[in-house]
Motif scaffolding. Structure first.
Motif, mmCIF file in Angstrom:
data_model
loop_
_atom_site.group_PDB
_atom_site.id
_atom_site.type_symbol
_atom_site.label_atom_id
_atom_site.label_comp_id
_atom_site.label_asym_id
_atom_site.label_seq_id
_atom_site.Cartn_x
_atom_site.Cartn_y
_atom_site.Cartn_z
ATOM 1 N N GLU A 1 -3.553 -7.460 9.146
ATOM 2 C CA GLU A 1 -4.815 -8.153 9.364
ATOM 3 C C GLU A 1 -5.889 -7.366 8.618
ATOM 4 N N ASN A 2 -6.970 -8.039 8.233
ATOM 5 C CA ASN A 2 -8.002 -7.400 7.404
ATOM 6 C C ASN A 2 -8.574 -6.113 7.983
ATOM 7 N N SER A 3 -8.859 -6.095 9.283
ATOM 8 C CA SER A 3 -9.465 -4.893 9.872
ATOM 9 C C SER A 3 -8.495 -3.715 9.843
ATOM 10 N N LEU B 1 1.144 -5.414 2.283
ATOM 11 C CA LEU B 1 -0.214 -5.847 2.607
ATOM 12 C C LEU B 1 -0.253 -7.224 3.265
ATOM 13 N N ASN C 1 0.860 -1.182 0.000
ATOM 14 C CA ASN C 1 0.000 0.000 0.000
ATOM 15 C C ASN C 1 0.898 1.236 0.000
ATOM 16 N N MET D 1 -6.891 1.617 4.303
ATOM 17 C CA MET D 1 -7.421 1.941 2.986
ATOM 18 C C MET D 1 -8.500 3.034 3.055
ATOM 19 N N ARG D 2 -9.129 3.194 4.224
ATOM 20 C CA ARG D 2 -10.108 4.274 4.383
ATOM 21 C C ARG D 2 -9.414 5.620 4.348
ATOM 22 N N LYS E 1 -6.086 -3.375 7.611
ATOM 23 C CA LYS E 1 -5.995 -3.034 6.180
ATOM 24 C C LYS E 1 -7.175 -2.149 5.766
ATOM 25 N N GLU E 2 -8.375 -2.487 6.236
ATOM 26 C CA GLU E 2 -9.565 -1.691 5.904
ATOM 27 C C GLU E 2 -9.436 -0.264 6.412
ATOM 28 N N ASP E 3 -8.952 -0.098 7.650
ATOM 29 C CA ASP E 3 -8.784 1.253 8.201
ATOM 30 C C ASP E 3 -7.710 2.018 7.444
ATOM 31 N N HIS F 1 -6.113 -0.789 16.937
ATOM 32 C CA HIS F 1 -5.968 -2.238 16.775
ATOM 33 C C HIS F 1 -4.990 -2.850 17.775
#
Length: 162
Positions: free
Chosen positions: A82-84, A78, A56, A90-91, A86-88, A103
């Motif tokens: 962890e997915n959560s 990446l 990223n 990417m936000r 990564k989501e934050d 986290h």
């Protein structure tokens, strides 16, 4: 160089917290660019990943009261997220330090280099500064013995006067 300049060059703590302490204002993140790239040879070496791994790439301003106090460029492998998280990430408009805190990521910052230099005319114009001197530094955020994020930051010297 004043005490705040020396702190910016050497701290292994949250830059957002320092800017908020200096300005007494909430720091906002303005994302200029964010995309997934593939690690080239040099980036793979810095991040300790394989060439071609997904990374990223994110460029942001840290602003207080509409003024830019820092420009930050980060590279995050990446496969280490962890997915959560990564989501934050990417936000986009959340400071990395606050994402890590949310986290419960225990990590340390390892400063690779820091210096005072003259910004090129593009960076000086971007930051809206007359004094072209910037404090620049690069560091890795290390988590579980691996590079989680590599960050390069630029701080306009004139915004951090005592």
């Amino acid at each position: 160089m004043n005490a705040i300049h020396r702190i910016l060059m050497s701290t292994d703590g949250s830059i957002t917290a320092i800017i908020e302490a200096v300005t007494q204002k909430k720091v906002e993140v303005e994302t200029l660019e964010q995309r997934v790239i593939r690690a080239d040879k040099e980036l793979a070496k810095i991040l300790e990943v394989d060439e071609g791994d997904e990374v990223n790439y994110r460029v942001v301003y840290l602003k207080a009261d509409g003024e830019i106090y820092a420009k930050a460029i980060s590279f995050t492998p990446l496969k280490r997220l962890e997915n959560s998280f990564k989501e934050d990430l990417m936000r986009a408009d959340i400071p990395i330090g606050k994402i890590m805190k949310k986290h419960n990521i225990e990590a340390r910052r390892e400063i690779r280099w820091s210096r005072v230099e003259n910004a090129d005319s593009k960076l000086a114009e971007e930051l809206g500064i007359n004094d072209k001197r910037v404090i620049s530094r690069n560091y890795n955020i290390i988590h579980r013995g691996k590079v989680l994020i590599n960050i390069t930051e630029f701080f306009p010297v004139e915004r951090f006067r005592l």
